[in-house]
Design a protein around this motif. Structure first.
Motif, PDB file in Angstrom:
ATOM      1  N   ILE B 664     121.495  24.082  98.379  1.00  0.00           N
ATOM      2  CA  ILE B 664     121.231  24.333  96.967  1.00  0.00           C
ATOM      3  C   ILE B 664     122.305  25.253  96.401  1.00  0.00           C
ATOM      4  O   ILE B 664     122.492  26.364  96.901  1.00  0.00           O
ATOM      5  N   PRO B 665     123.016  24.802  95.401  1.00  0.00           N
ATOM      6  CA  PRO B 665     124.080  25.643  94.852  1.00  0.00           C
ATOM      7  C   PRO B 665     123.488  26.823  94.081  1.00  0.00           C
ATOM      8  O   PRO B 665     122.472  26.682  93.410  1.00  0.00           O
ATOM      9  N   PRO B 666     124.128  27.970  94.182  1.00  0.00           N
ATOM     10  CA  PRO B 666     123.591  29.134  93.475  1.00  0.00           C
ATOM     11  C   PRO B 666     123.875  29.040  91.984  1.00  0.00           C
ATOM     12  O   PRO B 666     124.800  28.354  91.560  1.00  0.00           O
ATOM     13  N   THR B 667     123.042  29.693  91.198  1.00  0.00           N
ATOM     14  CA  THR B 667     123.292  29.771  89.759  1.00  0.00           C
ATOM     15  C   THR B 667     123.352  31.251  89.390  1.00  0.00           C
ATOM     16  O   THR B 667     123.282  32.112  90.263  1.00  0.00           O
ATOM     17  N   GLU B 668     123.489  31.510  88.137  1.00  0.00           N
ATOM     18  CA  GLU B 668     123.729  32.892  87.737  1.00  0.00           C
ATOM     19  C   GLU B 668     122.532  33.479  86.993  1.00  0.00           C
ATOM     20  O   GLU B 668     121.890  32.797  86.200  1.00  0.00           O
ATOM     21  N   VAL B 669     122.296  34.754  87.278  1.00  0.00           N
ATOM     22  CA  VAL B 669     121.187  35.448  86.626  1.00  0.00           C
ATOM     23  C   VAL B 669     121.594  35.771  85.196  1.00  0.00           C
ATOM     24  O   VAL B 669     122.589  36.440  84.953  1.00  0.00           O
ATOM     25  N   GLU B 670     120.818  35.281  84.250  1.00  0.00           N
ATOM     26  CA  GLU B 670     121.186  35.481  82.844  1.00  0.00           C
ATOM     27  C   GLU B 670     120.554  36.728  82.278  1.00  0.00           C
ATOM     28  O   GLU B 670     119.596  37.259  82.835  1.00  0.00           O
ATOM     29  N   HIS B 671     121.060  37.122  81.098  1.00  0.00           N
ATOM     30  CA  HIS B 671     120.344  38.176  80.403  1.00  0.00           C
ATOM     31  C   HIS B 671     119.118  37.541  79.733  1.00  0.00           C
ATOM     32  O   HIS B 671     119.092  36.345  79.469  1.00  0.00           O
ATOM     33  N   SER B 672     118.095  38.347  79.539  1.00  0.00           N
ATOM     34  CA  SER B 672     116.864  37.774  78.993  1.00  0.00           C
ATOM     35  C   SER B 672     116.100  38.817  78.205  1.00  0.00           C
ATOM     36  O   SER B 672     116.326  40.018  78.371  1.00  0.00           O
ATOM     37  N   VAL B 673     115.229  38.326  77.341  1.00  0.00           N
ATOM     38  CA  VAL B 673     114.338  39.222  76.604  1.00  0.00           C
ATOM     39  C   VAL B 673     112.912  38.716  76.773  1.00  0.00           C
ATOM     40  O   VAL B 673     112.696  37.544  77.079  1.00  0.00           O
ATOM     41  N   TYR B 674     111.963  39.632  76.605  1.00  0.00           N
ATOM     42  CA  TYR B 674     110.572  39.212  76.707  1.00  0.00           C
ATOM     43  C   TYR B 674     109.692  40.108  75.849  1.00  0.00           C
ATOM     44  O   TYR B 674     110.084  41.218  75.499  1.00  0.00           O
ATOM     45  N   ALA B 675     108.513  39.594  75.546  1.00  0.00           N
ATOM     46  CA  ALA B 675     107.496  40.383  74.854  1.00  0.00           C
ATOM     47  C   ALA B 675     106.206  40.179  75.621  1.00  0.00           C
ATOM     48  O   ALA B 675     105.884  39.062  76.028  1.00  0.00           O
ATOM     49  N   LYS B 676     105.487  41.274  75.830  1.00  0.00           N
ATOM     50  CA  LYS B 676     104.301  41.169  76.672  1.00  0.00           C
ATOM     51  C   LYS B 676     103.134  41.932  76.063  1.00  0.00           C
ATOM     52  O   LYS B 676     103.312  42.976  75.449  1.00  0.00           O
ATOM     53  N   MET B 677     101.964  41.363  76.256  1.00  0.00           N
ATOM     54  CA  MET B 677     100.759  42.024  75.767  1.00  0.00           C
ATOM     55  C   MET B 677      99.727  42.011  76.884  1.00  0.00           C
ATOM     56  O   MET B 677      99.547  40.988  77.552  1.00  0.00           O
ATOM     57  N   THR B 678      99.078  43.151  77.096  1.00  0.00           N
ATOM     58  CA  THR B 678      98.009  43.202  78.087  1.00  0.00           C
ATOM     59  C   THR B 678      96.776  43.777  77.417  1.00  0.00           C
ATOM     60  O   THR B 678      96.843  44.838  76.807  1.00  0.00           O
ATOM     61  N   TYR B 679      95.685  43.064  77.533  1.00  0.00           N
ATOM     62  CA  TYR B 679      94.460  43.531  76.896  1.00  0.00           C
ATOM     63  C   TYR B 679      93.354  43.655  77.935  1.00  0.00           C
ATOM     64  O   TYR B 679      93.085  42.706  78.675  1.00  0.00           O
ATOM     65  N   ARG B 680      92.731  44.803  77.988  1.00  0.00           N
ATOM     66  CA  ARG B 680      91.644  45.021  78.949  1.00  0.00           C
ATOM     67  C   ARG B 680      90.327  45.193  78.225  1.00  0.00           C
ATOM     68  O   ARG B 680      90.277  45.842  77.180  1.00  0.00           O
ATOM     69  N   PHE B 681      89.268  44.619  78.760  1.00  0.00           N
ATOM     70  CA  PHE B 681      87.968  44.769  78.109  1.00  0.00           C
ATOM     71  C   PHE B 681      86.836  44.865  79.134  1.00  0.00           C
ATOM     72  O   PHE B 681      87.088  44.667  80.327  1.00  0.00           O
TER      73      PHE B 681
END
Lengths: 180, 681
Positions: B664-681
């Motif tokens: 399997i040929p290697p690929t490159e780790v890209e830059h990334s953005v994310y948004a996350k929400m955690t809700y507890r009840f």
């Protein structure tokens, strides 16, 4: 999500045995840390000036219930003092046995009659420390909680202030959570 | 022949010097007794004390006194680093090499020998081994948990074989999930981003008898990475999993745990396979199906104040279907462990275990092949260890050994001796010498895998030739004798420093040796140019790991870690192919790694966190050094809600972290953005 939602909820039917109130097997290290906290609470709490507790020369830490921290605390307070006052540990098994103490630690084993204990202590300016969050919700001023492998504690500031207790900012700052 | 080079002695002297300087600088108010007087501690100190550490000696122990190089990744580290999988959470551990080969494959190792299937690292999830005996490595794409369920990840660098058995040569990673009583209530966690979309659900509740239980589901979709030219490749994947955990404190002395998971995923990878007809290569994309599940039970009982026993048993199934093969494995494991403290100065741990594993392997094309196609293996093990208190609260000697009988090499013994010196509550110096082995895997004994096919250079009409890796029934265990030394200093309430140095001497390391060509007629005639597994390499690896933890102010916490590794390998005649040879082995692991982390608590519930990673180059693969910066802004308006946004790898559009190893040929780790929400009840 390309495939079918693949959710398996394995339900284990009520294992219905009337087992005794389970208490959590506690490591001695956890107990020692809690004992350390109790000693610190005694250092950083002020009892109301009108109450004889603020002027006695012995600080009494009461423990109701079968909590392992009692044995450690008994030994560890020997020879120590808080601002010149000696410290003793008293143990109780039932609500009626409780005599005057500066701090009362309520073990998890006494969850059942926690309401009774809290009711009887309501008019006194005793700092009530509960072993777990359940006791905190029932009205203890402080209670321990294990978070991320560390022993932390919660504070109910208004409940403590209502009975004339003054908690140093040191306690409030280190607390995991302060309500009221 | 093993030669000890002169440089590591300098390293050891350096550590001694460092420790003496550290002693001189410890604060004047160091308590006189070596023991722990909890009533003397400040309230802030009490809040920072770890309650237990379990992996090092298979018993609860204070982390600062453990005679090993140990690092704990906490739930807070996971939360604030934005790590969405176990491999990503492991990047911050000093001494661990984590390289992401592509979107779904990681190369993780400790103290050298970084490769896709890092053979010398044992990985456990709640006591269940996820080390695959097919390749002696871990398929990280299927090792996953709901990240919010992780209590902590304990990582021990160095041989853990005495307690954990063969293959814990350079380290043990133990992923520990939370007790069900700590996950009551509901949790919904959703994350969207330029590379990953993840949804996690969990619900926990109390049962009528006082036990606690939770169930969870986790679904994720991960985009493909790009190649060096910025073109999107084909390594995208998705996974879905669900499971449960039930914990029951039957009484003060007895507890029971049941847990299980099932998962199913689709993993895509460009897979370059040799073929027997022109153009002799098939570079098409493989859509892989992976599935599996496990069920585990753990029972613990205190028989008396001095004696307790623990029984653990589990069943694990893995299925993997790729374009060229399908493999299935069933594992059954049972272990009994006993702790016995007969006198205050002896603490015994001993145990016995049995593991049964059965596999089936079917190839769809002429390669890869495994002989036999089905195999059942038994593993019998026993271990004993004693921690002797030579001087109370000051000097402890831990000696022990593991004894195993496996179906490849028979009887293996893995002893170790560890010494811990704790002159006061702020300093611990430890030293250890251990032997560990890495037992052969299925591939090393039975492989028949073509690496490349090309036409006969003399006669294009003659059968083509294939460089084929062949297994060897006589392939032996790789052996390590490790010397370690370390020091842990709690400089003051805010700063702690951890240093660990090691000299690892290896023998019988894996090589490939050329063999006599022969004609193979199935499925069509071709000439096999064999490269046969053998143990013709030895050498030394030495290095040092330094880590510092500082609570700079009440709101600001810093962590920094540096790892240095030098490998000097020597193959009998520079055995065979590329990375299996001595130079290849040396050049696959970065010499230097640096990591720094900052957690800052802003007012009004905001958090700003950063992680910096610097990794030096991999000469064997031509992978340059890289610098990576991750950032996160979190907002927790209440106990119930947590929001965060993050940008990862912001200094680069993309960078490679590893080179080509398998098909399997290697690929490159890209830059990334994310948004996350955690809700507890």
């Amino acid at each position: 999500m390309r495939n079918l939602l693949f959710v398996s909820f394995i339900f284990i039917g009520a294992i219905g045995s009337p087992s005794p109130t389970p208490s959590q097997p506690e490591s001695s290290r956890e107990s020692k840390i809690k004992a350390g906290y109790l000693f610190n609470f005694a250092k950083f709490v002020e009892w109301p000036a009108s109450d004889p507790k603020s002027t006695t020369d012995t600080i009494v830490i009461g423990i109701i219930g079968a909590d392992p921290l009692g044995d450690y605390l008994d030994e560890a307070v020997q020879g120590k003092d808080i601002e010149g006052k000696s410290v003793t540990v008293k143990r109780f098994e039932a609500v009626e046995e409780i005599t005057a103490c500066h701090i009362l630690f309520i073990s998890a084993s006494h969850r059942g009659n926690a309401d009774e204990i809290l009711e009887s202590m309501r008019e006194t300016s005793t700092l009530l420390v509960g072993a777990n969050e359940d006791l905190f919700e029932r009205g203890c001023h402080l209670s321990f909680v294990i978070k991320e492998n560390k022993v932390k504690f919660k504070v109910n500031k208004s409940a403590a202030e209502r009975v004339g207790l003054k908690l140093s900012s040191k306690i409030l700052r280190v607390a995991d959570e302060v309500i009221g | 022949m093993i030669r000890l080079p002169w440089k590591p002695e300098l390293v050891a002297i350096g550590i001694f010097l460092g420790a003496s300087i550290a002693y001189g600088q410890t604060e004047a108010d160091t308590p006189e007794t070596g023991g722990d007087d909890f009533l003397e501690m400040d309230i802030e100190e009490l809040a920072e004390l770890d309650v237990v550490v379990t992996s090092v000696s298979k018993r609860e122990e204070k982390l600062s006194e453990a005679p090993s190089a140990i690092h704990v990744v906490t739930q807070e580290d996971i939360r604030r680093s934005g790590a969405t999988s176990i491999p990503e959470a492991l990047r911050m551990v000093p001494g661990l090499h984590v390289a992401r080969i592509n979107a779904n494959i990681w190369a993780i190792s400790a103290r050298g020998f970084q490769e896709q299937f890092g053979t010398k690292l044992l990985v456990l999830i709640d006591g269940r081994s996820v080390y695959d005996p097919l390749f002696s490595g871990v398929y990280w794409d299927v090792q996953d948990v709901l990240m919010e369920d992780i209590e902590r990840i304990e990582v021990i660098r160095g041989p853990g074989a005495t307690l954990w058995g063969a293959n814990a040569v350079n380290g043990v990673i133990n992923v520990i999930t939370k007790n069900a009583k700590d996950t009551l209530g509901g949790l919904i966690s959703g994350q969207v981003g330029s590379e990953e979309d993840i949804l996690g659900l969990r619900y926990g509740w109390k049962l009528p008898n006082g036990a606690s239980m939770r169930v969870y589901g986790k679904f994720k979709e991960i985009d493909a990475f790009e190649d060096a030219f910025g073109e999107e490749t084909d390594d995208d994947w998705s996974m879905e999993r669900a499971g449960f955990r039930l914990d029951w404190d039957v009484s003060d002395e007895e507890s029971l745990t049941f847990q299980g998971d099932i998962y199913n995923g689709d993993i895509s990878n460009q897979t370059i396979l040799p073929t027997l007809a022109p153009p002799y290569v098939d570079p098409s994309v493989s859509g892989n199906d992976v599935a599996g599940g496990n069920l585990l039970m753990r029972w613990r009982k205190d028989l008396s104040e001095e004696l307790d026993i623990e029984l653990q048993t589990y069943y694990d199934r893995t299925e993997r279907i790729e374009k060229d093969f399908e493999g299935f494995r069933d594992t059954f494991d049972i272990e009994l462990t006993t702790h016995w403290d007969p006198a205050t100065w002896h603490e015994f741990v001993w145990g016995v275990g049995y593991r049964y594993t059965s596999d089936e392997f079917r190839s769809f094309t002429f390669t890869p092949g495994l002989i036999p196609t089905e195999r059942k293996d038994d593993l019998f093990s026993a271990f004993i260890q004693d921690t002797i208190t030579l001087r109370e609260d000051c000097l402890k000697l831990t000696i022990g050994s593991k004894f195993e009988y496996n179906d490849y090499t028979g009887f293996e013994v893995q002893p170790s001796a560890r010494l811990a010196f704790t002159p006061d509550s702020r300093n611990t110096t430890w030293a250890a010498v251990s032997r560990a082995v890495r037992t052969p895997n299925r591939a090393e004994h039975g492989a028949f895998v073509s690496q490349a096919v090309f036409p006969n250079p003399m006669d294009p009409l003659a059968p083509p030739q294939s460089i084929t890796v062949l297994g060897n029934d006589d392939f032996d265990s790789e052996e390590l004798i490790a010397f370690e030394l370390g020091h842990r200093l709690q400089y003051n309430k805010r700063l702690s420093i951890d240093i660990a140095g090691f000299i690892d001497t290896y023998d019988h390391l894996r090589t490939l040796e050329g063999g006599a060509p022969f004609l193979e007629t199935e499925p069509s005639p071709y000439v096999v140019l064999p490269q046969i597994f053998d143990n013709e390499m030895d050498g030394n690896v030495y290095g040092v790991e330094v880590a510092a933890d500082c609570q700079v102010t009440d709101r600001w916490k810093l962590f920094a870690g540096y790892t240095y590794v030098q490998m000097q390998l020597h193959a009998e005649d520079d055995g065979g192919m590329g990375f299996f040879g001595a130079e290849g082995g040396e050049g696959s692991t970065p010499h230097h790694q640096f990591h720094a982390r900052s957690y800052y608590d802003l007012p009004c519930g905001f958090e700003f966190d950063m992680g910096l990673y610097a990794v030096s180059s991999l000469p064997n693969y031509g992978v340059p050094s890289y610098l990576r910066l991750d950032t996160r802004l979190g907002y927790r308006p209440s106990e119930q809600l947590e929001l965060s946004i993050g940008a990862q790898n912001i200094l680069d559009d993309r960078h490679p972290e590893f080179g080509i190893t398998s098909s399997i040929p290697p690929t490159e780790v890209e830059h990334s953005v994310y948004a996350k929400m955690t809700y507890r009840f």
